[in-house]
Scaffold this motif. Structure first.
Motif, PDB file in Angstrom:
ATOM      1  N   TYR A  12      44.743  31.044  51.922  1.00 58.21           N
ATOM      2  CA  TYR A  12      43.526  31.578  52.550  1.00 58.21           C
ATOM      3  C   TYR A  12      42.901  32.717  51.732  1.00 58.21           C
ATOM      4  CZ  TYR A  12      45.189  29.059  56.677  1.00 58.21           C
ATOM      5  OH  TYR A  12      45.613  28.086  57.549  1.00 58.21           O
ATOM      6  N   TYR A  13      43.568  33.163  50.690  1.00 60.86           N
ATOM      7  CA  TYR A  13      43.069  34.315  49.927  1.00 60.86           C
ATOM      8  C   TYR A  13      41.798  33.938  49.174  1.00 60.86           C
ATOM      9  CZ  TYR A  13      42.611  37.736  46.193  1.00 60.86           C
ATOM     10  OH  TYR A  13      42.111  38.669  45.327  1.00 60.86           O
ATOM     11  N   ARG A  14      40.789  34.796  49.267  1.00 61.58           N
ATOM     12  CA  ARG A  14      39.541  34.565  48.548  1.00 61.58           C
ATOM     13  C   ARG A  14      39.034  35.828  47.847  1.00 61.58           C
ATOM     14  NH1 ARG A  14      41.287  30.340  49.358  1.00 61.58           N
ATOM     15  NH2 ARG A  14      40.329  28.440  50.192  1.00 61.58           N
ATOM     16  N   ASP A  15      38.857  36.918  48.595  1.00 57.39           N
ATOM     17  CA  ASP A  15      38.145  38.088  48.073  1.00 57.39           C
ATOM     18  C   ASP A  15      39.007  39.338  48.173  1.00 57.39           C
ATOM     19  OD1 ASP A  15      36.350  39.974  47.290  1.00 57.39           O
ATOM     20  OD2 ASP A  15      34.994  39.733  48.998  1.00 57.39           O
ATOM     21  N   PRO A  16      39.301  39.999  47.044  1.00 56.06           N
ATOM     22  CA  PRO A  16      40.121  41.214  47.115  1.00 56.06           C
ATOM     23  C   PRO A  16      39.448  42.341  47.873  1.00 56.06           C
ATOM     24  CG  PRO A  16      39.206  40.933  44.904  1.00 56.06           C
ATOM     25  CD  PRO A  16      38.927  39.666  45.651  1.00 56.06           C
ATOM     26  N   GLU A  17      38.100  42.341  47.934  1.00 56.80           N
ATOM     27  CA  GLU A  17      37.398  43.428  48.629  1.00 56.80           C
ATOM     28  C   GLU A  17      37.754  43.484  50.106  1.00 56.80           C
ATOM     29  OE1 GLU A  17      35.794  45.720  47.081  1.00 56.80           O
ATOM     30  OE2 GLU A  17      36.093  44.689  45.164  1.00 56.80           O
ATOM     31  N   LYS A  18      38.227  42.386  50.636  1.00 59.77           N
ATOM     32  CA  LYS A  18      38.667  42.361  52.034  1.00 59.77           C
ATOM     33  C   LYS A  18      39.771  43.375  52.279  1.00 59.77           C
ATOM     34  CE  LYS A  18      41.113  39.244  55.194  1.00 59.77           C
ATOM     35  NZ  LYS A  18      41.586  37.867  55.443  1.00 59.77           N
ATOM     36  N   TYR A  19      40.538  43.716  51.224  1.00 62.29           N
ATOM     37  CA  TYR A  19      41.694  44.600  51.358  1.00 62.29           C
ATOM     38  C   TYR A  19      41.399  46.021  50.877  1.00 62.29           C
ATOM     39  CZ  TYR A  19      43.929  40.113  52.083  1.00 62.29           C
ATOM     40  OH  TYR A  19      44.251  38.877  52.573  1.00 62.29           O
ATOM     41  N   ALA A  20      40.132  46.335  50.703  1.00 64.99           N
ATOM     42  CA  ALA A  20      39.764  47.681  50.241  1.00 64.99           C
ATOM     43  C   ALA A  20      40.297  48.742  51.200  1.00 64.99           C
ATOM     44  CB  ALA A  20      38.248  47.789  50.112  1.00 64.99           C
ATOM     45  N   ASN A  21      40.980  49.755  50.626  1.00 58.45           N
ATOM     46  CA  ASN A  21      41.506  50.915  51.362  1.00 58.45           C
ATOM     47  C   ASN A  21      42.591  50.555  52.367  1.00 58.45           C
ATOM     48  OD1 ASN A  21      39.675  52.714  50.045  1.00 58.45           O
ATOM     49  ND2 ASN A  21      38.068  51.943  51.408  1.00 58.45           N
ATOM     50  N   ASP A  35      59.985  39.928  38.283  1.00 57.85           N
ATOM     51  CA  ASP A  35      59.271  41.134  37.865  1.00 57.85           C
ATOM     52  C   ASP A  35      57.906  41.200  38.531  1.00 57.85           C
ATOM     53  OD1 ASP A  35      61.265  41.987  36.048  1.00 57.85           O
ATOM     54  OD2 ASP A  35      60.568  40.509  34.593  1.00 57.85           O
ATOM     55  N   PRO A  36      57.395  42.408  38.755  1.00 54.48           N
ATOM     56  CA  PRO A  36      56.041  42.538  39.299  1.00 54.48           C
ATOM     57  C   PRO A  36      55.012  41.952  38.344  1.00 54.48           C
ATOM     58  CG  PRO A  36      57.210  44.652  39.312  1.00 54.48           C
ATOM     59  CD  PRO A  36      58.027  43.702  38.500  1.00 54.48           C
ATOM     60  N   ALA A  37      53.821  41.706  38.863  1.00 54.58           N
ATOM     61  CA  ALA A  37      52.746  41.178  38.029  1.00 54.58           C
ATOM     62  C   ALA A  37      52.466  42.128  36.871  1.00 54.58           C
ATOM     63  CB  ALA A  37      51.491  40.982  38.869  1.00 54.58           C
ATOM     64  N   PRO A  38      52.508  41.636  35.624  1.00 50.75           N
ATOM     65  CA  PRO A  38      52.248  42.524  34.481  1.00 50.75           C
ATOM     66  C   PRO A  38      50.866  43.154  34.580  1.00 50.75           C
ATOM     67  CG  PRO A  38      53.134  40.406  33.749  1.00 50.75           C
ATOM     68  CD  PRO A  38      52.808  40.260  35.210  1.00 50.75           C
ATOM     69  N   GLY A  39      50.819  44.457  34.415  1.00 49.23           N
ATOM     70  CA  GLY A  39      49.550  45.167  34.437  1.00 49.23           C
ATOM     71  C   GLY A  39      49.045  45.533  35.811  1.00 49.23           C
ATOM     72  N   ALA A  40      49.746  45.112  36.867  1.00 53.18           N
ATOM     73  CA  ALA A  40      49.286  45.417  38.225  1.00 53.18           C
ATOM     74  C   ALA A  40      49.903  46.726  38.707  1.00 53.18           C
ATOM     75  CB  ALA A  40      49.655  44.286  39.181  1.00 53.18           C
ATOM     76  N   ALA A  54      46.877  37.752  43.018  1.00 49.40           N
ATOM     77  CA  ALA A  54      46.565  38.585  44.177  1.00 49.40           C
ATOM     78  C   ALA A  54      46.903  40.048  43.900  1.00 49.40           C
ATOM     79  CB  ALA A  54      47.313  38.086  45.405  1.00 49.40           C
ATOM     80  N   ALA A  55      48.031  40.290  43.250  1.00 50.22           N
ATOM     81  CA  ALA A  55      48.423  41.668  42.931  1.00 50.22           C
ATOM     82  C   ALA A  55      47.433  42.314  41.965  1.00 50.22           C
ATOM     83  CB  ALA A  55      49.832  41.680  42.343  1.00 50.22           C
TER      84      ALA A  55
END
Length: 562
Positions: A256-265, A300-305, A280-281
């Motif tokens: 269902y993920y589309r827009d990262p702005e949905k998770y702002a703040n 490992d975590p996403a490189p650069g995230a 996503a990260a």
């Protein structure tokens, strides 16, 4: 060479939904039924507007399900057989969506799926490839000039449309045709598939039902549609107890993920380190208040995230998320579960069909299963991840294309397609069922010898026990050894694909540096042929290798598509 004109041709020549010539009844779906001389081809599609064939001349009928990279690959491979070999064959590819491209075709404009409804695709607007596109291509069919080395989804969808148009595959493709069920009518030596298809206009309403029979069924409908979410205890209570004045808590699968702005703040936990978890990260972390990434042991975590690593989730409480190390997070607003997908094929499974038993914890294994089985991670028993070895029908009756994971899809789909096409032309190319089953059991034992469970690993070609390039080579080499293809002494996988896959991260770091310098367009401006694209890979790899020899390995920052 592919170009925009070919995309236009695709849109003109693909046959979408049309109103049937016969009037619909008052019911939502009208069923066309008829009979014909050749009993294994009951052409009951009164609305068929293309590629109709005199059924009296049909000697073999093949239904393909899905027009992603796998469906297009097997269709092209069948059509690559000599004309005299496939004379009298009827080939139909059913695609439930409005165009080709599989997961690379976005949702219809303006549509937003909410659970429990599923979106048509997991594609999100900033999706791009995570390997350089020359390594992902169908052999000898490169991307056009100026394609970014790690292209966004729109380039990949256009590539598949261009491929279908360039090789005249479109006349065999029926868009907006959903396969509803398929059942085998016969015995272990002969019979046919009774297939029910719903033709529609892209919506849930209206349409009509088609009933056909086919000699062979090829499933190429992908495996990134039915989300798997771990059954954590306490999720309902956690979701129901959002703090006063805070946003409503949310737990969604990455489909269902589309827009990262949905998770702002917001405070966000991303579960998983696969491609979708990594993306996503990378995309959410810059806008979220804080981003955690929950990882399995050794991941490992996403490189650069900019994420805070956390171990696996243990359970939820009313107010917090508890991890397996005992640590607790009480400030989380949203969880994105990038936790993979389940291997389901509804049109082969109950209640629509008894062909595929779906059971997360089956008692049977490859040697004892009396029917084809999916434990949601692994479909078994299959010969080389392709042909069903269920005893109810001949081995060539049911094939899967595109199941292997951790492999370049397009070249692998052609390798599998070549294997399938020649087996359909000559069933004696395959060994006896008992030999194929013994080979499967031996493969599963190699997985166990590597300390892994083959029924958990599923169709992943992990380096501990399999090489994705060798897998492709072995399929095509088998066909050559059987005399169905000339033996040119060459491996199917070209040497450059091997080293380019091995150097993919080096090339990615070089591409990111080229983007940062504003030089990325220069690298890809003139490449047209496959050889020229290979030269681009060589040059950017060497350019980056020399730079890192002096400056050290650069970080994979950014998401290639900013």
């Amino acid at each position: 060479m592919v170009n925009i004109a070919q995309l236009v041709l695709t849109l003109l020549t693909l046959s979408p939904w049309k109103e049937p010539q016969a009037p619909l009844s008052a019911s939502p779906a009208h069923t066309h039924t008829s009979s014909c001389a050749h009993t294994s081809i009951h052409d009951q599609d009164a609305s068929a507007s293309f590629h109709d064939q005199d059924v009296s001349t049909v000697i073999k009928s093949i239904a393909i399900v899905g027009s992603g990279s796998g469906g297009l690959g097997i269709l092209k491979s069948i059509l690559d057989l000599p004309e005299e070999t496939r004379a009298g064959w009827e080939i139909v590819l059913y695609e439930q969506r409005r165009a080709v491209g599989g997961v690379w075709l976005p949702d219809p404009e303006g549509t937003v799926a909410h659970p429990p409804a599923l979106p048509e695709t997991p594609l999100y607007p900033r999706l791009h490839t995570n390997t350089p596109h020359p390594t992902m291509t169908y052999p000898h069919f490169p991307y056009p000039p100026r394609t970014p080395l790690f292209p966004g989804w729109e380039y990949v969808q256009r590539y598949h449309a261009d491929f279908a148009a360039h090789f005249n595959l479109t006349q065999y493709i029926r868009l907006n045709h959903t396969v509803a069920s398929a059942d085998w009518d016969g015995e272990e030596s002969e019979g046919h598939w009774d297939v029910e298809v719903r033709a529609h206009d892209g919506s849930d309403a209206g349409g009509w039902t088609i009933r056909r029979t086919f000699d062979h069924l090829i499933v190429a409908n992908g495996h990134n549609h039915y989300p798997y979410v771990p059954a954590w205890n306490g999720t309902d209570e956690w979701l129901a107890n959002s703090p006063q004045g805070a946003p409503q808590r949310e737990l969604l699968h990455s489909v269902y993920y589309r827009d990262p702005e949905k998770y702002a703040n917001l405070s966000v936990v991303i579960v998983g380190a696969s491609a979708s978890g990594r993306d996503a990260a990378l995309q959410i972390a810059p806008v979220a208040r804080v981003t955690y990434q929950s990882l399995k042991e050794g991941a490992d975590p996403a490189p650069g995230a900019a994420v805070v690593p956390k171990p696996r989730i243990s359970h939820f409480t009313n107010g917090s998320i508890v991890f397996v190390d005992g640590s607790v997070l009480a400030d989380v607003d949203a969880v994105v579960a990038a936790t993979g997908y389940e291997n389901r094929v509804p049109f082969l499974s109950a209640p629509r069909s008894g062909t595929l038993a779906t059971d997360p914890a089956p008692a049977a294994n490859s040697t004892t299963a009396r029917t084809l089985t999916s434990n949601l991670r692994y479909v078994f028993p299959l010969h080389r991840h392709i042909f069903s070895l269920a005893p109810a029908y001949p081995p060539t009756a049911l094939a899967f294309v595109g199941l292997p994971v951790l492999i370049a899809n397009c070249p692998s789909d052609i390798a599998q397609g070549t294997f399938v096409a020649h087996a359909l032309a000559n069933a004696s190319l395959l060994p006896p069922r008992a030999e194929m089953l013994a080979e499967l059991v031996a493969r599963e034992e190699r997985v166990r010898a590597a300390g892994l469970d083959p029924y958990y690993v599923g169709h992943r070609l992990l380096p501990e026990f399999a090489d994705a390039q060798d897998y492709q080579d072995e399929l095509v080499a088998y066909v050559k050894k059987a005399g169905a293809l000339p033996d040119d002494g060459k491996n199917y996988v070209e040497p450059w694909r091997r080293w380019a896959r091995d150097d993919a991260m080096l090339i990615a770091r070089g591409w990111i540096r080229a983007q940062a310098l504003g030089e990325d367009a220069q690298w890809v401006e003139t490449a047209q042929t496959e050889e020229e694209w290979v030269d681009v890979l060589k040059r950017i790899a060497e350019w980056q290798r020399e730079w890192e020899a002096e400056h050290g390995e650069s970080a994979l920052t950014g998401d290639f598509y900013e």
